[in-house]
Design a protein around this motif. Structure first.
Motif, PDB file in Angstrom:
ATOM      1  N   ILE A   1       0.834  -1.208   0.000  1.00 26.37           N
ATOM      2  CA  ILE A   1       0.000   0.000   0.000  1.00 26.37           C
ATOM      3  C   ILE A   1       0.867   1.255   0.000  1.00 26.37           C
ATOM      4  O   ILE A   1       0.382   2.358  -0.242  1.00 26.37           O
ATOM      5  N   GLY A   2       2.160   1.065   0.254  1.00 27.87           N
ATOM      6  CA  GLY A   2       3.062   2.204   0.273  1.00 27.87           C
ATOM      7  C   GLY A   2       4.350   1.850   0.975  1.00 27.87           C
ATOM      8  O   GLY A   2       4.672   0.665   1.151  1.00 27.87           O
ATOM      9  N   PHE A   3       5.061   2.893   1.373  1.00 32.47           N
ATOM     10  CA  PHE A   3       6.371   2.734   2.000  1.00 32.47           C
ATOM     11  C   PHE A   3       6.321   3.454   3.344  1.00 32.47           C
ATOM     12  O   PHE A   3       5.886   4.598   3.417  1.00 32.47           O
TER      13      PHE A   3
ATOM     14  N   ALA B   1      19.063   6.515   7.901  1.00 31.85           N
ATOM     15  CA  ALA B   1      18.978   6.932   6.500  1.00 31.85           C
ATOM     16  C   ALA B   1      19.316   8.409   6.375  1.00 31.85           C
ATOM     17  O   ALA B   1      18.891   9.217   7.191  1.00 31.85           O
ATOM     18  N   ASP B   2      20.087   8.757   5.360  1.00 34.88           N
ATOM     19  CA  ASP B   2      20.383  10.172   5.131  1.00 34.88           C
ATOM     20  C   ASP B   2      19.442  10.730   4.068  1.00 34.88           C
ATOM     21  O   ASP B   2      18.553  10.036   3.568  1.00 34.88           O
ATOM     22  N   GLU B   3      19.660  11.997   3.734  1.00 26.95           N
ATOM     23  CA  GLU B   3      18.769  12.687   2.806  1.00 26.95           C
ATOM     24  C   GLU B   3      18.707  11.983   1.434  1.00 26.95           C
ATOM     25  O   GLU B   3      17.638  11.809   0.866  1.00 26.95           O
ATOM     26  N   ARG B   4      19.882  11.538   0.925  1.00 23.70           N
ATOM     27  CA  ARG B   4      19.889  10.890  -0.400  1.00 23.70           C
ATOM     28  C   ARG B   4      18.980   9.672  -0.388  1.00 23.70           C
ATOM     29  O   ARG B   4      18.191   9.431  -1.292  1.00 23.70           O
ATOM     30  N   GLU B   5      19.103   8.877   0.674  1.00 16.40           N
ATOM     31  CA  GLU B   5      18.318   7.645   0.755  1.00 16.40           C
ATOM     32  C   GLU B   5      16.819   7.951   0.867  1.00 16.40           C
ATOM     33  O   GLU B   5      15.997   7.333   0.176  1.00 16.40           O
ATOM     34  N   MET B   6      16.469   8.919   1.710  1.00 19.62           N
ATOM     35  CA  MET B   6      15.053   9.269   1.874  1.00 19.62           C
ATOM     36  C   MET B   6      14.454   9.756   0.553  1.00 19.62           C
ATOM     37  O   MET B   6      13.348   9.383   0.182  1.00 19.62           O
ATOM     38  N   GLN B   7      15.223  10.618  -0.148  1.00 16.59           N
ATOM     39  CA  GLN B   7      14.704  11.139  -1.417  1.00 16.59           C
ATOM     40  C   GLN B   7      14.561  10.010  -2.438  1.00 16.59           C
ATOM     41  O   GLN B   7      13.582   9.952  -3.186  1.00 16.59           O
ATOM     42  N   ALA B   8      15.525   9.099  -2.462  1.00 13.39           N
ATOM     43  CA  ALA B   8      15.491   8.025  -3.462  1.00 13.39           C
ATOM     44  C   ALA B   8      14.322   7.064  -3.196  1.00 13.39           C
ATOM     45  O   ALA B   8      13.596   6.683  -4.112  1.00 13.39           O
ATOM     46  N   LEU B   9      14.143   6.675  -1.932  1.00 10.73           N
ATOM     47  CA  LEU B   9      13.121   5.668  -1.639  1.00 10.73           C
ATOM     48  C   LEU B   9      11.714   6.230  -1.773  1.00 10.73           C
ATOM     49  O   LEU B   9      10.820   5.570  -2.285  1.00 10.73           O
ATOM     50  N   THR B  10      11.516   7.483  -1.325  1.00  8.31           N
ATOM     51  CA  THR B  10      10.195   8.078  -1.536  1.00  8.31           C
ATOM     52  C   THR B  10      10.009   8.360  -3.031  1.00  8.31           C
ATOM     53  O   THR B  10       8.900   8.253  -3.550  1.00  8.31           O
ATOM     54  N   GLY B  11      11.129   8.664  -3.703  1.00  6.42           N
ATOM     55  CA  GLY B  11      11.064   8.906  -5.151  1.00  6.42           C
ATOM     56  C   GLY B  11      10.492   7.715  -5.903  1.00  6.42           C
ATOM     57  O   GLY B  11       9.818   7.877  -6.927  1.00  6.42           O
ATOM     58  N   ALA B  12      10.744   6.507  -5.372  1.00  4.76           N
ATOM     59  CA  ALA B  12      10.214   5.305  -6.026  1.00  4.76           C
ATOM     60  C   ALA B  12       8.687   5.312  -6.065  1.00  4.76           C
ATOM     61  O   ALA B  12       8.072   4.797  -6.999  1.00  4.76           O
ATOM     62  N   LEU B  13       8.060   5.935  -5.055  1.00  7.79           N
ATOM     63  CA  LEU B  13       6.593   6.039  -5.066  1.00  7.79           C
ATOM     64  C   LEU B  13       6.151   6.922  -6.229  1.00  7.79           C
ATOM     65  O   LEU B  13       5.184   6.631  -6.919  1.00  7.79           O
ATOM     66  N   GLY B  14       6.885   8.015  -6.413  1.00 10.99           N
ATOM     67  CA  GLY B  14       6.570   8.918  -7.511  1.00 10.99           C
ATOM     68  C   GLY B  14       6.750   8.235  -8.868  1.00 10.99           C
ATOM     69  O   GLY B  14       5.914   8.362  -9.758  1.00 10.99           O
ATOM     70  N   GLU B  15       7.859   7.476  -8.998  1.00 14.40           N
ATOM     71  CA  GLU B  15       8.104   6.775 -10.270  1.00 14.40           C
ATOM     72  C   GLU B  15       6.999   5.763 -10.555  1.00 14.40           C
ATOM     73  O   GLU B  15       6.564   5.590 -11.688  1.00 14.40           O
ATOM     74  N   ALA B  16       6.565   5.067  -9.497  1.00 12.21           N
ATOM     75  CA  ALA B  16       5.527   4.061  -9.687  1.00 12.21           C
ATOM     76  C   ALA B  16       4.153   4.703  -9.858  1.00 12.21           C
ATOM     77  O   ALA B  16       3.222   4.074 -10.365  1.00 12.21           O
ATOM     78  N   GLY B  17       4.027   5.959  -9.400  1.00 13.55           N
ATOM     79  CA  GLY B  17       2.727   6.626  -9.495  1.00 13.55           C
ATOM     80  C   GLY B  17       1.693   6.002  -8.584  1.00 13.55           C
ATOM     81  O   GLY B  17       0.492   6.065  -8.833  1.00 13.55           O
ATOM     82  N   ARG B  18       2.142   5.365  -7.524  1.00 12.14           N
ATOM     83  CA  ARG B  18       1.205   4.785  -6.563  1.00 12.14           C
ATOM     84  C   ARG B  18       1.863   4.668  -5.197  1.00 12.14           C
ATOM     85  O   ARG B  18       3.074   4.791  -5.073  1.00 12.14           O
ATOM     86  N   GLY B  19       1.025   4.436  -4.201  1.00 13.54           N
ATOM     87  CA  GLY B  19       1.537   4.200  -2.851  1.00 13.54           C
ATOM     88  C   GLY B  19       1.520   5.441  -1.974  1.00 13.54           C
ATOM     89  O   GLY B  19       1.630   6.574  -2.439  1.00 13.54           O
TER      90      GLY B  19
ATOM     91  N   PHE C   1       3.208   7.424   1.362  1.00 11.70           N
ATOM     92  CA  PHE C   1       4.413   7.503   2.192  1.00 11.70           C
ATOM     93  C   PHE C   1       3.960   7.737   3.627  1.00 11.70           C
ATOM     94  O   PHE C   1       3.331   8.736   3.937  1.00 11.70           O
ATOM     95  N   MET C   2       4.247   6.770   4.496  1.00 14.02           N
ATOM     96  CA  MET C   2       3.844   6.849   5.902  1.00 14.02           C
ATOM     97  C   MET C   2       5.085   7.074   6.735  1.00 14.02           C
ATOM     98  O   MET C   2       6.059   6.329   6.585  1.00 14.02           O
TER      99      MET C   2
ATOM    100  N   MET D   1       1.340  10.432   4.937  1.00 15.05           N
ATOM    101  CA  MET D   1       0.621  10.258   6.212  1.00 15.05           C
ATOM    102  C   MET D   1       1.606  10.469   7.350  1.00 15.05           C
ATOM    103  O   MET D   1       2.605   9.751   7.450  1.00 15.05           O
ATOM    104  N   ILE D   2       1.315  11.468   8.182  1.00 19.27           N
ATOM    105  CA  ILE D   2       2.254  11.837   9.237  1.00 19.27           C
ATOM    106  C   ILE D   2       1.726  11.393  10.609  1.00 19.27           C
ATOM    107  O   ILE D   2       0.688  11.852  11.076  1.00 19.27           O
ATOM    108  N   ALA D   3       2.457  10.480  11.231  1.00 18.92           N
ATOM    109  CA  ALA D   3       2.125  10.042  12.593  1.00 18.92           C
ATOM    110  C   ALA D   3       3.265  10.550  13.474  1.00 18.92           C
ATOM    111  O   ALA D   3       4.368  10.751  12.992  1.00 18.92           O
ATOM    112  N   ALA D   4       3.073  10.692  14.722  1.00 20.36           N
ATOM    113  CA  ALA D   4       1.797  10.646  15.408  1.00 20.36           C
ATOM    114  C   ALA D   4       1.539  12.046  15.932  1.00 20.36           C
ATOM    115  O   ALA D   4       2.361  12.597  16.629  1.00 20.36           O
TER     116      ALA D   4
END
Ligand SMILES: [Zn+2]
Length: 561
Positions: free
Chosen positions: A190-192, A213-231, A233-234, A258-261
Motif C-alpha cells: 500500500i506504500g512505504f 537513513a540520510d537525505e539521499r536515501e530518503m529522497q530516493a526511496l520516496t522517489g520510487a513512489l513517484g516513479e511508480a505513481g502509486r503508494g 508515504f507513511m 501520512m504523518i504520525a503521530a
C-alpha cells in the motif's frame, strides 16, 4: 436471490449522509442494494433499529508478525475493525533473510513491546522477500482485510545486513533499495513506511535502521513512489523531521504523505496546532499531507526494566547502553546521570514523551515489596513535594529499592480533551493510532472506533455519529486509496458493523493469555457491538468472534491512484 439481507437498520453510509432507516442486501461479498423491500435472501437478519455502518478501517496496526499465527488479528475484528493496515513505522518482518530473523524479533520486542518468546514461537517464517510475505499471508488466509506497507527498517536490514543500524547506505545500496520499493509496490504494497522517531530503538538502545537513513536515501526511496505513481508515504515523525520537508516529498512524488503521530503534548500543547497550520498551508499548495491523530489519551505502564517513555531523552542514553543489569543499576544511582535528566526536562519546550516538569503525570501504579505499598496511587510529583526531594531521586530510588519492578503509569499525550477534540475534527486528520498488535502488555487501543462513537459522539457530543463513522471509514479509505470499502453503496464490498449507538463503547481492560507460549496481553472487549461482516461473511456476533467463520478477508493489493 440475495445471500444476505439486513432489515430494519439505521443505515449510516460512511460518507457523512444523515442516517436513514432501511435494508441492505449482500450478494457475492458485495453490497447489492440498499433501500426497502429488497426481496428474498438465503439469510435474513433483523437489525432491530441498530446502526449499520461500514466496518472500521484501522490504518495504524502492527499485526505483521501476529498474522502469521493468528488470522483473526485478535482483537481488532471483535472491536468492529474489518480492514487493518500493517507495516506502520517501517517495522515489517519482510523482507527478511534467515540469518536476520532473530535480530528482527529482538528489535520488535524492544521497539514495539512484543513478547520475545511469543514471537520466537509464533512467527511462521515461510517467506523471505516482500512479495513472498504477501503471498504467504494470502495462502494462510486472513479474517479482516489486510493491506501492508513495505517497511524501511526491514528493507535496510535486507540490503545492509547488521550494518543497517550503524551507517548510511552507499549509492549502490540505495539503488538496490529503490528497486525493491518499486518491486513491493508492484506486488501490492500500500506504500512505504518509515520512522525518524527518537524513541524507536532496537535492542540495547541501537536506533532502528530507518533512523540511519540520510537525505539521499530518503529522497530516493520516496522517489520510487513517484516513479511508480502509486503508494502512500507513511512516516512516524521525530523531532528533526519538519512539515516543510514532508511537503517537499509530497510535491515531488505527487503521492499522499501520512504523518504520525500528531498528539497534544502537555510539554508543548501548541506544537501540534502549529504543525496542523503548516499542513493546511501545504494542502493549499496542492501537497496531500495527512495528520494521523488518535482519540485516546496515551498513557503507558512501564517498569525500570523497560522504561520506554524515558528513552527519548538524550540524558537517558547511558542507561540504555549499560548492557548488564549491574551496570544499569549503577547508572540509575549516579548523581551526575540524575542531574542531566533533570536538566534536560527543565529545558522549556523540549519535546519528548516525558516533559511534564512537575512529574505529576507519573503515578506509582503498583509495587513489588510490601513496605512500598503505601505509595501506591501517588504521583512522583506528590512524593517529591511531601519529602522535599528531587522528583528524579524519588523515582529512581524507589525503582532501585523495589528491584526495578515498580509499575509506573505515565500520562503522555492527549490528556486535554478540548484540544484533542480539535484534532479529531480537523479536515486533514486521519483518526487512527491504535498501534494494535504492539505494546500488548500495557496497551489495547484497537477499539478506537467504538471509543470514538461512544465517548466523543455520545458522551461529549463533539462530533455527529455520521461524521465519526466517516472519519474511520471513507476518509481513511480515500487517503490510502483503498478501493470500494469504507462506504455503504451498491457495488462496494460488504464490510459491515451493526451496533447500538446508545451503548457502544470500548469495555473495561482485562488481561488474557492467548499469545503463543501463553504470554499475556491487555484486552478491551466491545460494548454494544452486535455483528461484524467481512466481505459479506459474519465474523463476530453479540458474544464475540465466530471461530468457525473461515477466513473471508482479503490481502488488498490493488489500490486506486
Ligand atoms: Zn506504530
Amino acid at each position: 436471490m440475495h445471500d444476505l439481507v439486513i432489515d430494519n437498520a439505521r443505515i449510516i453510509d460512511g460518507l457523512g449522509t444523515p442516517a436513514r432507516a432501511g435494508s441492505l442486501a449482500v450478494k457475492d461479498g458485495r453490497i447489492a442494494a440498499i433501500g426497502n423491500d429488497l426481496g428474498a435472501a438465503t439469510h435474513r437478519v433483523d437489525a432491530g433499529g441498530l446502526v449499520l455502518a461500514p466496518g472500521i478501517i484501522d490504518i495504524h496496526t502492527h499485526y505483521d508478525a501476529q498474522l502469521t499465527w493468528d488470522p483473526f488479528a485478535t482483537p481488532s475484528p471483535a472491536l468492529g475493525v474489518t480492514t487493518v493496515v500493517i507495516g506502520n513505522c517501517g517495522f515489517t518482518i519482510a523482507p527478511c533473510r534467515p540469518p536476520h530473523r532473530d535480530l528482527v524479533i529482538r528489535n520488535l520486542t524492544h521497539v514495539e513491546g512484543m513478547a520475545l518468546e511469543a514471537l520466537r514461537a509464533g512467527i511462521a517464517w515461510d517467506f523471505e522477500t516482500y512479495p513472498e510475505y504477501l503471498a504467504a499471508l494470502e495462502r494462510r488466509g486472513v479474517v479482516p482485510n489486510v493491506a501492508s506497507f513495505l517497511g524501511h527498517s526491514s528493507l535496510r536490514t535486507w540490503v545492509l545486513g547488521e550494518e543497517a543500524t550503524r551507517r548510511t547506505a552507499t549509492e549502490t545500496e540505495i539503488d538496490l533499495m529503490r528497486g525493491l520499493v518499486r518491486e513491493a509496490l508492484r506486488a501490492g504494497a500500500i506504500g512505504f513506511a518509515t520512522s525518524t522517531l527518537e524513541q524507536h530503538n532496537g535492542e540495547n538502545g541501537v536506533p532502528m535502521p530507518s533512523r540511519l537513513a540520510d537525505e539521499r536515501e530518503m529522497q530516493a526511496l520516496t522517489g520510487a513512489l513517484g516513479e511508480a505513481g502509486r503508494g502512500v508515504f507513511m512516516l512516524t515523525k521525530g523531532m528533526t523531521t519538519t512539515i516543510p520537508w514532508l511537503e517537499q516529498i509530497a510535491a515531488r512524488t505527487r503521492r499522499p504523505v501520512m504523518i504520525a503521530a500528531m498528539f497534544v503534548d502537555p510539554g508543548d500543547p501548541e506544537r501540534v496546532f502549529r504543525e496542523l497550520h503548516e499542513i493546511e498551508a501545504a494542502r493549499s499548495r496542492g501537497a496531500e499531507l495527512w495528520a494521523q491523530v488518535g482519540c485516546f489519551p496515551l498513557g503507558m505502564e512501564f517498569t525500570l526494566r523497560h522504561p520506554y517513555p524515558l528513552e527519548a531523552l538524550f540524558a537517558w542514553r547511558p542507561a540504555l547502553e549499560a548492557g548488564s543489569e549491574e551496570r544499569y543499576r549503577r547508572v540509575l544511582a549516579d548523581r551526575e546521570f540524575r542531574r542531566a535528566i533533570t536538566r534536560e526536562l527543565g529545558q522549556p519546550g523540549v519535546p519528548n514523551r516525558f516533559s511534564e516538569p512537575h512529574w505529576d503525570h507519573l503515578t506509582i501504579a503498583d509495587v513489588k515489596h510490601p513496605e512500598h505499598r503505601p505509595l501506591r496511587g501517588k504521583t512522583i510529583g506528590l512524593l517529591a513535594r511531601e519529602s522535599g526531594r528531587e522528583p528524579v531521586d524519588c523515582f529512581l530510588d524507589l525503582g532501585l529499592a523495589d528491584d526495578l519492578d515498580t509499575l509506573f503509569e505515565c500520562a503522555l499525550f492527549n490528556t486535554d480533551e478540548k484540544k484533542v477534540s480539535e484534532l479529531l475534527r480537523h479536515p486533514h486528520a486521519a483518526v487512527a493510532l491504535s498501534d494494535a498488535g504492539a505494546h500488548l502488555s500495557f496497551l489495547c487501543d484497537a477499539g478506537f472506533g467504538l471509543h470514538l462513537f461512544g465517548h466523543w459522539v455520545r458522551e461529549r457530543g463533539d462530533l455527529s455519529l455520521e461524521a465519526a463513522v466517516r472519519a474511520v471509514t471513507s476518509t481513511v479509505a480515500a487517503a490510502y486509496r483503498i478501493k470500494d470499502r469504507g462506504r455503504l453503496v451498491p457495488g462496494a464490498w460488504a464490510d459491515l458493523i451493526l451496533f447500538d449507538a446508545k451503548t457502544v463503547a470500548r469495555g473495561e481492560k482485562r488481561r488474557v493469555n492467548d499469545l503463543p507460549t501463553g504470554a499475556s496481553r491487555l484486552d478491551t472487549p466491545a460494548v454494544g457491538l452486535h455483528a461484524v461482516w467481512v466481505n459479506g461473511v459474519r465474523v463476530v456476533d453479540e458474544r464475540g468472534p465466530l471461530r468457525d467463520c473461515g477466513r473471508p478477508g482479503r490481502v488488498l493489493r490493488e489500490f486506486t491512484v
